[in-house]
Design a protein around this motif. Structure first.
Motif, PDB file in Angstrom:
ATOM      1  N   LYS A 143      54.844  38.880  38.300  1.00 18.42           N
ATOM      2  CA  LYS A 143      53.810  38.495  37.351  1.00 18.42           C
ATOM      3  C   LYS A 143      52.517  39.206  37.708  1.00 18.42           C
ATOM      4  O   LYS A 143      52.034  39.102  38.832  1.00 18.42           O
ATOM      5  CB  LYS A 143      53.627  36.978  37.383  1.00 18.42           C
ATOM      6  CG  LYS A 143      54.851  36.207  36.884  1.00 18.42           C
ATOM      7  CD  LYS A 143      54.593  34.709  36.893  1.00 18.42           C
ATOM      8  CE  LYS A 143      55.814  33.950  36.406  1.00 18.42           C
ATOM      9  NZ  LYS A 143      55.594  32.483  36.413  1.00 18.42           N
ATOM     10  N   LEU A 144      51.960  39.917  36.754  1.00 12.69           N
ATOM     11  CA  LEU A 144      50.745  40.684  36.971  1.00 12.69           C
ATOM     12  C   LEU A 144      49.539  39.798  36.661  1.00 12.69           C
ATOM     13  O   LEU A 144      49.417  39.255  35.563  1.00 12.69           O
ATOM     14  CB  LEU A 144      50.734  41.925  36.072  1.00 12.69           C
ATOM     15  CG  LEU A 144      49.495  42.822  36.172  1.00 12.69           C
ATOM     16  CD1 LEU A 144      49.356  43.373  37.578  1.00 12.69           C
ATOM     17  CD2 LEU A 144      49.571  43.948  35.160  1.00 12.69           C
ATOM     18  N   ARG A 145      48.674  39.671  37.672  1.00 16.48           N
ATOM     19  CA  ARG A 145      47.441  38.934  37.489  1.00 16.48           C
ATOM     20  C   ARG A 145      46.280  39.903  37.364  1.00 16.48           C
ATOM     21  O   ARG A 145      46.271  40.977  37.974  1.00 16.48           O
ATOM     22  CB  ARG A 145      47.206  37.982  38.657  1.00 16.48           C
ATOM     23  CG  ARG A 145      48.248  36.867  38.754  1.00 16.48           C
ATOM     24  CD  ARG A 145      47.886  35.883  39.853  1.00 16.48           C
ATOM     25  NE  ARG A 145      47.826  36.526  41.151  1.00 16.48           N
ATOM     26  CZ  ARG A 145      47.514  35.880  42.279  1.00 16.48           C
ATOM     27  NH1 ARG A 145      47.229  34.581  42.232  1.00 16.48           N
ATOM     28  NH2 ARG A 145      47.494  36.528  43.422  1.00 16.48           N
ATOM     29  N   LEU A 146      45.295  39.526  36.592  1.00 17.31           N
ATOM     30  CA  LEU A 146      44.149  40.405  36.358  1.00 17.31           C
ATOM     31  C   LEU A 146      43.347  40.637  37.632  1.00 17.31           C
ATOM     32  O   LEU A 146      42.692  41.677  37.784  1.00 17.31           O
ATOM     33  CB  LEU A 146      43.247  39.814  35.274  1.00 17.31           C
ATOM     34  CG  LEU A 146      43.859  39.756  33.861  1.00 17.31           C
ATOM     35  CD1 LEU A 146      42.886  39.097  32.890  1.00 17.31           C
ATOM     36  CD2 LEU A 146      44.229  41.149  33.378  1.00 17.31           C
ATOM     37  N   ASP A 147      43.393  39.675  38.553  1.00 17.81           N
ATOM     38  CA  ASP A 147      42.658  39.848  39.810  1.00 17.81           C
ATOM     39  C   ASP A 147      43.266  40.951  40.672  1.00 17.81           C
ATOM     40  O   ASP A 147      42.549  41.634  41.412  1.00 17.81           O
ATOM     41  CB  ASP A 147      42.640  38.532  40.596  1.00 17.81           C
ATOM     42  CG  ASP A 147      41.938  37.424  39.841  1.00 17.81           C
ATOM     43  OD1 ASP A 147      41.135  37.757  38.945  1.00 17.81           O
ATOM     44  OD2 ASP A 147      42.196  36.242  40.141  1.00 17.81           O
ATOM     45  N   LEU A 149      44.947  43.594  39.478  1.00 15.98           N
ATOM     46  CA  LEU A 149      45.083  44.859  38.753  1.00 15.98           C
ATOM     47  C   LEU A 149      44.215  45.986  39.323  1.00 15.98           C
ATOM     48  O   LEU A 149      44.693  47.123  39.443  1.00 15.98           O
ATOM     49  CB  LEU A 149      44.769  44.637  37.279  1.00 15.98           C
ATOM     50  CG  LEU A 149      45.036  45.825  36.342  1.00 15.98           C
ATOM     51  CD1 LEU A 149      46.499  46.229  36.416  1.00 15.98           C
ATOM     52  CD2 LEU A 149      44.634  45.492  34.915  1.00 15.98           C
ATOM     53  N   PRO A 150      42.941  45.757  39.684  1.00 11.88           N
ATOM     54  CA  PRO A 150      42.158  46.874  40.252  1.00 11.88           C
ATOM     55  C   PRO A 150      42.752  47.452  41.530  1.00 11.88           C
ATOM     56  O   PRO A 150      42.790  48.674  41.714  1.00 11.88           O
ATOM     57  CB  PRO A 150      40.785  46.236  40.508  1.00 11.88           C
ATOM     58  CG  PRO A 150      40.705  45.096  39.578  1.00 11.88           C
ATOM     59  CD  PRO A 150      42.085  44.565  39.467  1.00 11.88           C
ATOM     60  N   GLY A 151      43.241  46.586  42.420  1.00 15.53           N
ATOM     61  CA  GLY A 151      43.853  47.090  43.650  1.00 15.53           C
ATOM     62  C   GLY A 151      45.141  47.847  43.390  1.00 15.53           C
ATOM     63  O   GLY A 151      45.425  48.864  44.042  1.00 15.53           O
ATOM     64  N   ILE A 152      45.935  47.366  42.437  1.00 14.10           N
ATOM     65  CA  ILE A 152      47.190  48.055  42.100  1.00 14.10           C
ATOM     66  C   ILE A 152      46.907  49.421  41.505  1.00 14.10           C
ATOM     67  O   ILE A 152      47.544  50.419  41.857  1.00 14.10           O
ATOM     68  CB  ILE A 152      48.022  47.178  41.136  1.00 14.10           C
ATOM     69  CG1 ILE A 152      48.505  45.921  41.850  1.00 14.10           C
ATOM     70  CG2 ILE A 152      49.201  47.960  40.575  1.00 14.10           C
ATOM     71  CD1 ILE A 152      49.172  44.917  40.940  1.00 14.10           C
ATOM     72  N   LEU A 153      45.935  49.500  40.608  1.00 15.42           N
ATOM     73  CA  LEU A 153      45.592  50.793  39.999  1.00 15.42           C
ATOM     74  C   LEU A 153      44.963  51.740  41.024  1.00 15.42           C
ATOM     75  O   LEU A 153      45.136  52.962  40.924  1.00 15.42           O
ATOM     76  CB  LEU A 153      44.637  50.573  38.825  1.00 15.42           C
ATOM     77  CG  LEU A 153      45.213  49.797  37.625  1.00 15.42           C
ATOM     78  CD1 LEU A 153      44.157  49.629  36.543  1.00 15.42           C
ATOM     79  CD2 LEU A 153      46.448  50.508  37.082  1.00 15.42           C
ATOM     80  N   ALA A 154      44.245  51.184  41.987  1.00 13.86           N
ATOM     81  CA  ALA A 154      43.679  52.034  43.043  1.00 13.86           C
ATOM     82  C   ALA A 154      44.790  52.651  43.888  1.00 13.86           C
ATOM     83  O   ALA A 154      44.727  53.835  44.255  1.00 13.86           O
ATOM     84  CB  ALA A 154      42.730  51.221  43.914  1.00 13.86           C
ATOM     85  N   ARG A 155      45.845  51.865  44.206  1.00 11.56           N
ATOM     86  CA  ARG A 155      46.976  52.422  44.961  1.00 11.56           C
ATOM     87  C   ARG A 155      47.817  53.366  44.109  1.00 11.56           C
ATOM     88  O   ARG A 155      48.404  54.317  44.621  1.00 11.56           O
ATOM     89  CB  ARG A 155      47.837  51.290  45.509  1.00 11.56           C
ATOM     90  CG  ARG A 155      47.189  50.586  46.679  1.00 11.56           C
ATOM     91  CD  ARG A 155      48.106  49.582  47.341  1.00 11.56           C
ATOM     92  NE  ARG A 155      48.236  48.369  46.551  1.00 11.56           N
ATOM     93  CZ  ARG A 155      49.379  47.875  46.109  1.00 11.56           C
ATOM     94  NH1 ARG A 155      50.506  48.518  46.350  1.00 11.56           N
ATOM     95  NH2 ARG A 155      49.420  46.760  45.414  1.00 11.56           N
ATOM     96  N   LEU A 156      47.861  53.105  42.803  1.00 12.19           N
ATOM     97  CA  LEU A 156      48.592  54.002  41.913  1.00 12.19           C
ATOM     98  C   LEU A 156      47.914  55.365  41.831  1.00 12.19           C
ATOM     99  O   LEU A 156      48.592  56.403  41.775  1.00 12.19           O
ATOM    100  CB  LEU A 156      48.692  53.379  40.520  1.00 12.19           C
ATOM    101  CG  LEU A 156      49.432  54.187  39.450  1.00 12.19           C
ATOM    102  CD1 LEU A 156      50.901  54.310  39.793  1.00 12.19           C
ATOM    103  CD2 LEU A 156      49.250  53.557  38.076  1.00 12.19           C
TER     104      LEU A 156
END
Length: 452
Positions: A143-147, A149-156
């Motif tokens: 489950k993707l939480r908005l909190d 998302l910034p860290g996930i996109l930074a690692r992406l």
């Protein structure tokens, strides 16, 4: 005569008896010898029979000794008896009741009640180990939480690598022989960062099945399923299109073209080549050499010798940096199916790293020749270039993890130090303008002298 004849029959009978005795005796002699031999064997004690008697005596004597030995005083208790004793002790302990004081305060009773409630809650919350491990092994929907998302996109987008790309582009902008413009600098840095985020996201999108086999990359967002591939592609497009548009329209078309070419080179050439040929290292070095050139072209609008020199320094620096890194990750790269020099050509990997360490000394010497820096730069940068060359030689000679780690960590501070020294030794714009004015004046004087 009559008397002699009378005596003959007895003599004849005696001779006949003797002859019969002899014949029968000679014939029975062998049988008698055999009979005597058997009798002797039966009556005489042989050596084997003596050994047999000796063994019988020894066994009988030992048996007598064992019968004389006293039994042990401590009897061996069977394990069943011990268990019965333990059960009895447990029963006895259970029967003992704790002695409670006569007068108990209200605080003590309340604390005991709280402890009982906590124990009962803990017992209720305990989950069996087998059930917990079974739940961990089952597939779960992430489950993707908005909190997050910034860290996930930074690692992406590989935010650390993107920061390095932006810093090298900024160094190229700062080294350009033109006055500094803050607006152009910010636009160039933002566009370069967006282009790098797009390239890194597309790279991770293509390498999901291979990254899952490597310990270094198995925790990436797409591998773990933290975001969907569609979201990753949308993020890459939302970074790449504005980034190229910003570089093309806000800076200049040359910088925008270099940014688009770098995305294509990284995603469509370098990424598939990693599983095909060791030439991917050289292609990746070209990808890393383009950002400082983009910074130079963003400031000047042209592709000069200074831009190529900065690109050459970044190109040579990447070989000791990446070859030392890949040396410690050979097992991971081979498990992921990547064709790297450290895996397939270890000797070439070490030689190339040493060559480009030495090439940094030559490129630093070329900078004042091209009128980019003063002659102080090759002198001041010589110690750090010699040190990284020494570590490159150690890596070439020893070929172990210790030397590769030292070379890799040295490369992390060597590049910013070299660019900082290069910036401090940069020739100012006023010096170049004065030099240009002097050249124009000398040219005018020469023309005046030639005219009558």
């Amino acid at each position: 005569m009559s008397a002699a004849r009378r005596c003959r029959p007895p003599r004849a009978l005696a001779g006949l008896f003797v002859w019969r005795l002899r014949n029968t005796g000679v014939r029975q002699i062998p049988y008698r010898f055999v009979h005597l031999y058997h009798i002797a064997n039966d009556r005489v004690i042989t050596f084997q029979y003596f050994n047999f008697l000796k063994r019988m005596y020894v066994t009988q004597y030992n048996k007598d000794l064992s019968q004389r030995a006293k039994p042990m005083s401590d009897s061996v208790v069977s394990p069943f008896h011990e268990l019965q004793q333990l059960d009895q002790e447990k029963k006895v302990v259970c029967k003992i009741s704790p002695v409670s004081p006569v007068h108990q305060s209200w605080s003590e009773t309340s604390s005991r009640n709280e402890l009982r409630e906590m124990k009962s809650a803990a017992e209720d919350s305990v989950i069996p180990v087998g059930a917990k491990s079974k739940e961990d092994r089952q597939w779960k929907e992430m489950k993707l939480r908005l909190d997050d998302l910034p860290g996930i996109l930074a690692r992406l987008s590989k935010i650390k690598l993107t920061a390095l790309v932006v810093s090298t582009a900024s160094a190229g902008f700062a080294m350009a022989p033109v006055p500094f413009e803050l607006t152009c600098f910010l636009l160039a840095s933002l566009g370069t960062g967006l282009a790098s985020c797009a390239a890194n996201s597309i790279n991770q999108f293509f390498e999901v099945p291979f990254d899952s086999n490597m310990n270094r990359t198995k925790n990436r967002p797409l591998v773990r399923g933290q975001i969907s591939p569609l979201l990753a592609v949308c993020f890459a497009a939302s970074c790449g299109v504005p980034g190229i548009a910003l570089l093309t329209l806000g800076v200049n078309p040359l910088t925008g073209a270099l940014g688009a070419f770098n995305i294509f080179l990284y995603t469509c050439c370098y990424t598939p080549l990693k599983r095909m040929s060791i030439a991917n290292t050289w292609v990746g070095a070209v990808v890393g050499a383009i950002p400082p050139i983009m910074g130079w072209t963003a400031a000047t609008g042209s592709l000069d010798a200074g831009a190529l020199l900065l690109g050459g320094i970044l190109y040579s620096w990447q070989f000791p940096h990446f070859n030392a890194l890949s040396w410690g990750l050979r097992e991971d790269y081979s498990r992921g199916g990547y064709c790297m020099m450290s895996v397939t050509h270890p000797g070439l990997c070490r030689r190339v790293a040493l060559r480009h360490c030495l090439a940094l000394i030559g490129l630093s010497t070329v900078a004042p020749v091209l009128d980019i820096t003063t002659w102080t730069f090759p002198v001041v940068s010589l110690p750090i270039n010699l040190y990284i060359s020494y570590l490159g030689f150690r890596f070439y000679r020893d070929a172990d993890r210790s030397s590769s780690r030292k070379l890799f960590f040295c490369s992390l501070w060597h590049l910013p130090m070299l660019l900082l020294v290069m910036f401090t030794c940069k020739k100012s714009v006023l010096e170049k303008e004065d030099k240009g004015d002097l050249q124009e004046r000398s040219h005018e004087r020469a023309m005046e002298i030639r005219l009558p």
